[in-house]
Design a protein around this motif. Structure first.
Motif, PDB file in Angstrom:
ATOM      1  N   TRP A 396     -18.583 -59.893  43.149  1.00 49.15           N
ATOM      2  CA  TRP A 396     -19.604 -58.952  43.607  1.00 49.15           C
ATOM      3  C   TRP A 396     -19.622 -57.619  42.867  1.00 49.15           C
ATOM      4  CZ3 TRP A 396     -22.857 -61.509  46.422  1.00 49.15           C
ATOM      5  CH2 TRP A 396     -22.422 -62.569  47.224  1.00 49.15           C
ATOM      6  N   CYS A 397     -18.612 -57.341  42.064  1.00 49.17           N
ATOM      7  CA  CYS A 397     -18.517 -55.991  41.477  1.00 49.17           C
ATOM      8  C   CYS A 397     -18.553 -55.963  39.950  1.00 49.17           C
ATOM      9  CB  CYS A 397     -17.254 -55.297  41.967  1.00 49.17           C
ATOM     10  SG  CYS A 397     -17.174 -55.102  43.751  1.00 49.17           S
ATOM     11  N   GLY A 398     -18.882 -57.082  39.323  1.00 48.40           N
ATOM     12  CA  GLY A 398     -19.062 -57.008  37.863  1.00 48.40           C
ATOM     13  C   GLY A 398     -18.066 -57.785  37.042  1.00 48.40           C
ATOM     14  N   GLY A 399     -17.384 -58.772  37.614  1.00 47.18           N
ATOM     15  CA  GLY A 399     -16.516 -59.631  36.817  1.00 47.18           C
ATOM     16  C   GLY A 399     -15.144 -59.034  36.551  1.00 47.18           C
ATOM     17  N   TYR A 400     -14.513 -59.508  35.478  1.00 45.07           N
ATOM     18  CA  TYR A 400     -13.128 -59.133  35.195  1.00 45.07           C
ATOM     19  C   TYR A 400     -12.949 -57.654  34.836  1.00 45.07           C
ATOM     20  CZ  TYR A 400     -12.204 -64.071  35.568  1.00 45.07           C
ATOM     21  OH  TYR A 400     -12.103 -65.342  36.060  1.00 45.07           O
ATOM     22  N   PRO A 401     -13.895 -57.003  34.172  1.00 48.52           N
ATOM     23  CA  PRO A 401     -13.717 -55.557  33.966  1.00 48.52           C
ATOM     24  C   PRO A 401     -13.547 -54.802  35.287  1.00 48.52           C
ATOM     25  CG  PRO A 401     -15.446 -56.373  32.530  1.00 48.52           C
ATOM     26  CD  PRO A 401     -15.076 -57.509  33.447  1.00 48.52           C
ATOM     27  N   ALA A 402     -14.304 -55.214  36.316  1.00 48.25           N
ATOM     28  CA  ALA A 402     -14.176 -54.560  37.625  1.00 48.25           C
ATOM     29  C   ALA A 402     -12.793 -54.769  38.223  1.00 48.25           C
ATOM     30  CB  ALA A 402     -15.251 -55.098  38.577  1.00 48.25           C
ATOM     31  N   LEU A 403     -12.162 -55.895  37.888  1.00 53.17           N
ATOM     32  CA  LEU A 403     -10.807 -56.167  38.391  1.00 53.17           C
ATOM     33  C   LEU A 403      -9.828 -55.125  37.862  1.00 53.17           C
ATOM     34  CD1 LEU A 403      -9.589 -58.450  40.176  1.00 53.17           C
ATOM     35  CD2 LEU A 403      -8.867 -59.567  38.057  1.00 53.17           C
ATOM     36  N   PHE A 404      -9.944 -54.799  36.563  1.00 55.13           N
ATOM     37  CA  PHE A 404      -9.050 -53.798  35.974  1.00 55.13           C
ATOM     38  C   PHE A 404      -9.386 -52.391  36.475  1.00 55.13           C
ATOM     39  CE2 PHE A 404      -8.608 -57.290  32.889  1.00 55.13           C
ATOM     40  CZ  PHE A 404      -7.225 -57.372  32.843  1.00 55.13           C
ATOM     41  N   VAL A 405     -10.663 -52.119  36.726  1.00 56.30           N
ATOM     42  CA  VAL A 405     -11.039 -50.825  37.307  1.00 56.30           C
ATOM     43  C   VAL A 405     -10.427 -50.681  38.697  1.00 56.30           C
ATOM     44  CG1 VAL A 405     -12.952 -49.427  38.164  1.00 56.30           C
ATOM     45  CG2 VAL A 405     -13.161 -50.610  35.969  1.00 56.30           C
ATOM     46  N   PHE A 406     -10.513 -51.744  39.507  1.00 58.03           N
ATOM     47  CA  PHE A 406      -9.901 -51.724  40.838  1.00 58.03           C
ATOM     48  C   PHE A 406      -8.396 -51.463  40.724  1.00 58.03           C
ATOM     49  CE2 PHE A 406      -7.453 -53.872  44.133  1.00 58.03           C
ATOM     50  CZ  PHE A 406      -8.049 -53.412  45.293  1.00 58.03           C
ATOM     51  N   GLY A 407      -7.735 -52.164  39.800  1.00 62.33           N
ATOM     52  CA  GLY A 407      -6.293 -51.987  39.621  1.00 62.33           C
ATOM     53  C   GLY A 407      -5.936 -50.574  39.220  1.00 62.33           C
ATOM     54  N   ALA A 408      -6.718 -49.990  38.309  1.00 60.31           N
ATOM     55  CA  ALA A 408      -6.441 -48.632  37.848  1.00 60.31           C
ATOM     56  C   ALA A 408      -6.629 -47.617  38.968  1.00 60.31           C
ATOM     57  CB  ALA A 408      -7.338 -48.293  36.661  1.00 60.31           C
ATOM     58  N   LEU A 409      -7.724 -47.738  39.715  1.00 60.05           N
ATOM     59  CA  LEU A 409      -7.992 -46.790  40.803  1.00 60.05           C
ATOM     60  C   LEU A 409      -6.934 -46.897  41.906  1.00 60.05           C
ATOM     61  CD1 LEU A 409     -11.885 -47.067  41.106  1.00 60.05           C
ATOM     62  CD2 LEU A 409     -10.555 -45.210  40.072  1.00 60.05           C
ATOM     63  N   SER A 410      -6.527 -48.117  42.242  1.00 63.05           N
ATOM     64  CA  SER A 410      -5.497 -48.303  43.274  1.00 63.05           C
ATOM     65  C   SER A 410      -4.180 -47.663  42.856  1.00 63.05           C
ATOM     66  CB  SER A 410      -5.289 -49.800  43.544  1.00 63.05           C
ATOM     67  OG  SER A 410      -6.465 -50.396  44.049  1.00 63.05           O
ATOM     68  N   ALA A 411      -3.814 -47.826  41.576  1.00 60.46           N
ATOM     69  CA  ALA A 411      -2.564 -47.249  41.082  1.00 60.46           C
ATOM     70  C   ALA A 411      -2.626 -45.726  41.067  1.00 60.46           C
ATOM     71  CB  ALA A 411      -2.260 -47.786  39.685  1.00 60.46           C
ATOM     72  N   VAL A 412      -3.797 -45.151  40.729  1.00 65.09           N
ATOM     73  CA  VAL A 412      -3.954 -43.691  40.759  1.00 65.09           C
ATOM     74  C   VAL A 412      -3.748 -43.168  42.179  1.00 65.09           C
ATOM     75  CG1 VAL A 412      -5.624 -41.810  40.561  1.00 65.09           C
ATOM     76  CG2 VAL A 412      -5.420 -43.489  38.728  1.00 65.09           C
ATOM     77  N   VAL A 413      -4.364 -43.837  43.159  1.00 65.76           N
ATOM     78  CA  VAL A 413      -4.183 -43.437  44.562  1.00 65.76           C
ATOM     79  C   VAL A 413      -2.704 -43.511  44.940  1.00 65.76           C
ATOM     80  CG1 VAL A 413      -4.691 -44.054  46.955  1.00 65.76           C
ATOM     81  CG2 VAL A 413      -6.515 -44.089  45.248  1.00 65.76           C
ATOM     82  N   SER A 414      -2.022 -44.573  44.508  1.00 65.45           N
ATOM     83  CA  SER A 414      -0.591 -44.723  44.793  1.00 65.45           C
ATOM     84  C   SER A 414       0.208 -43.551  44.245  1.00 65.45           C
ATOM     85  CB  SER A 414      -0.080 -46.029  44.184  1.00 65.45           C
ATOM     86  OG  SER A 414       1.334 -46.094  44.268  1.00 65.45           O
ATOM     87  N   GLY A 415      -0.053 -43.197  42.996  1.00 68.40           N
ATOM     88  CA  GLY A 415       0.683 -42.098  42.386  1.00 68.40           C
ATOM     89  C   GLY A 415       0.432 -40.771  43.070  1.00 68.40           C
ATOM     90  N   LEU A 416      -0.822 -40.504  43.435  1.00 62.99           N
ATOM     91  CA  LEU A 416      -1.149 -39.242  44.085  1.00 62.99           C
ATOM     92  C   LEU A 416      -0.519 -39.154  45.474  1.00 62.99           C
ATOM     93  CD1 LEU A 416      -4.903 -38.861  43.061  1.00 62.99           C
ATOM     94  CD2 LEU A 416      -2.897 -37.722  42.068  1.00 62.99           C
ATOM     95  N   LEU A 417      -0.519 -40.264  46.219  1.00 62.23           N
ATOM     96  CA  LEU A 417       0.129 -40.278  47.532  1.00 62.23           C
ATOM     97  C   LEU A 417       1.629 -40.017  47.397  1.00 62.23           C
ATOM     98  CD1 LEU A 417      -1.643 -43.339  49.223  1.00 62.23           C
ATOM     99  CD2 LEU A 417      -1.911 -40.924  49.830  1.00 62.23           C
ATOM    100  N   MET A 418       2.257 -40.644  46.401  1.00 62.64           N
ATOM    101  CA  MET A 418       3.695 -40.447  46.198  1.00 62.64           C
ATOM    102  C   MET A 418       4.008 -38.990  45.891  1.00 62.64           C
ATOM    103  SD  MET A 418       6.761 -41.570  46.119  1.00 62.64           S
ATOM    104  CE  MET A 418       6.347 -43.293  46.440  1.00 62.64           C
ATOM    105  N   LEU A 419       3.203 -38.355  45.076  1.00 58.98           N
ATOM    106  CA  LEU A 419       3.478 -36.978  44.667  1.00 58.98           C
ATOM    107  C   LEU A 419       3.284 -35.991  45.816  1.00 58.98           C
ATOM    108  CD1 LEU A 419       1.855 -37.011  41.113  1.00 58.98           C
ATOM    109  CD2 LEU A 419       4.293 -37.060  41.688  1.00 58.98           C
TER     110      LEU A 419
END
Length: 425
Positions: A396-419
């Motif tokens: 629903w979100c644009g194929g495999y490129p969207a998968l990597f975008v989701f992964g990148a955004l989730s990891a950014v949120v993780s890092g900001l929460l940790m800090l």
């Protein structure tokens, strides 16, 4: 049972004096036990179980495997905090954790053999649930050794030892599972878990827990008991640690679970070496794990020396996010190689220090095992949801490129929460 080595220092556990054994010896013996545990999880789930499911019913293998992995994940999420919580309240001459670690290892070994003998779907369902519950109960009790017996200043190194056991266990388990018959593989994996557990429990003996105080048990309703079980979430830093861990592992599992199809449909089968997607996946995993091992060997020690554990974990989460952008910019085989190396370095750093950070945000010494187990659920829950999330993102979100975008955004949120965690540096 008293420790066979001279005490390193006198400490207080749950308000009562206890002797702490030599940390170096404990970690040397903890490493193979943790590696054996991860060998069981990964050797069985990645190689043996899919082959067994296919042999039972080839036409329904995809749905049947999804059913088994879902049930296993549910059993895991119940067992991990249960292993910590029940061992928290245990008061035996052999300690709090030892009886449950020994029992869970024995049940896991027996379940391995029974699973190897299963020849029907109901048999596989029953043995899979029992094995995954027992092995994750073991995980909950073993991980509680970290806050119990390792001083805060050494927890970066201890976390690195446990983190290093993950890739070593993965490689060992997959190699065993892929090179021998499935019943032999089950027997070897179960036997290795028993032997390494025996070495840990006998070589670094836990002191008696009979003198430790027992928390008062108040009569309460089921609702009150449930709220009490999750009481740690009332602490801000605990909540931040949980959701940071959840988002990091969501990033990792949602993307890595579709590596085969990413190579096949995004990079293109004709663009991987010899057009062999399965071998290409193995190459990427080997590269990632190799870098992971090298980085994890150093990161925990450096974080302890600098006393900057939160900073390292937060930076590693942001490193995962940066890694996810590489296939977006370069959707080639070379790009995937660079991505795997960078991801291995970031995940290696994270695993080396993550448990040390988790152990330092536990709010109550009386329930450290339970609360650390709850934090580990933040690893299992993303695995349970990864398939559905990845499928939805791709569709629903644009194929495999969207998968990597989701992964990148989730990891950014993780890092900001940790800090944002305040209690540790």
């Amino acid at each position: 049972m008293t420790d066979v080595h001279p005490p390193q220092q006198l400490v207080t556990i749950d308000g009562a004096p206890a002797l702490r054994p030599r940390v170096g010896r404990l970690l040397v013996l903890l490493f193979p036990a943790v590696a054996a545990m991860y060998a069981l999880f990964n050797g069985i789930s990645a190689v043996i179980l899919p082959a067994q499911v296919e042999a039972v019913d080839p036409t329904s293998k995809v749905g049947n495997l999804a059913l088994l992995t879902t049930l296993a994940a549910v059993a895991s999420m119940v067992a991990i905090p249960a292993g910590g919580a029940i061992s928290d309240r245990t008061r035996s001459r052999y300690g709090r954790r030892t009886p449950w670690i020994a029992a869970a290892a024995a049940v896991s070994a027996v379940a391995c053999i029974l699973m190897g003998l299963a020849e029907s779907l109901p048999g596989l369902i029953a043995t899979t649930v029992v094995l995954w519950f027992a092995a994750n109960f073991y995980s909950g009790a073993v991980t509680a050794i970290l806050p119990d017996r390792v001083p805060p200043r050494r927890r970066g190194v201890a976390s690195a030892v446990i983190g290093l056991g993950t890739p070593v266990g993965i490689v060992f388990g997959v190699q065993v599972a892929s090179r021998v018959g499935h019943l032999t593989a089950y027997a070897v994996i179960g036997a290795v878990l028993l032997v390494t557990t025996a070495l840990l429990l006998l070589g670094a003996r836990e002191g008696s827990a009979r003198g430790l105080p027992v928390a008062a048990r108040n009569r309460s309703s089921p609702g009150q008991s449930l709220r009490s079980f999750f009481a740690a979430f009332a602490t801000r830093d605990f909540r931040l640690a949980f959701f940071s861990r959840f988002m990091l592992f969501a990033s990792y599992f949602v993307v890595s679970g579709y590596t085969f199809y990413t190579l096949q449909d995004y990079v293109g089968t004709g663009n991987v070496p010899d057009g062999d997607v399965a071998t290409a996946v193995s190459t990427l995993l080997t590269l990632s794990v190799g870098v992971w091992v090298v980085v994890a060997s150093l990161a925990g020690w450096i974080a302890d020396r600098m006393d900057r554990r939160k900073l390292f974990v937060g930076a590693s989460a942001l490193g995962v996010a940066a890694s996810m952008t590489i296939p977006l910019a370069t959707p080639t085989w070379t790009g995937m190689l660079i991505y795997s190396a960078c991801l291995g370095a970031s995940i290696g750093t994270y695993f080396a220090i993550d448990l040390a950070v988790m152990s330092l945000v536990l709010p109550n010494a009386d329930s450290e095992g339970r609360d650390l187990g709850i934090l580990q659920v933040a690893t299992g829950l993303p695995q349970l949801l990864a398939g559905a999330v990845a499928s939805a993102v791709i569709t629903w979100c644009g194929g495999y490129p969207a998968l990597f975008v989701f992964g990148a955004l989730s990891a950014v949120v993780s890092g900001l929460l940790m800090l944002r965690i305040r209690s540790i540096r």
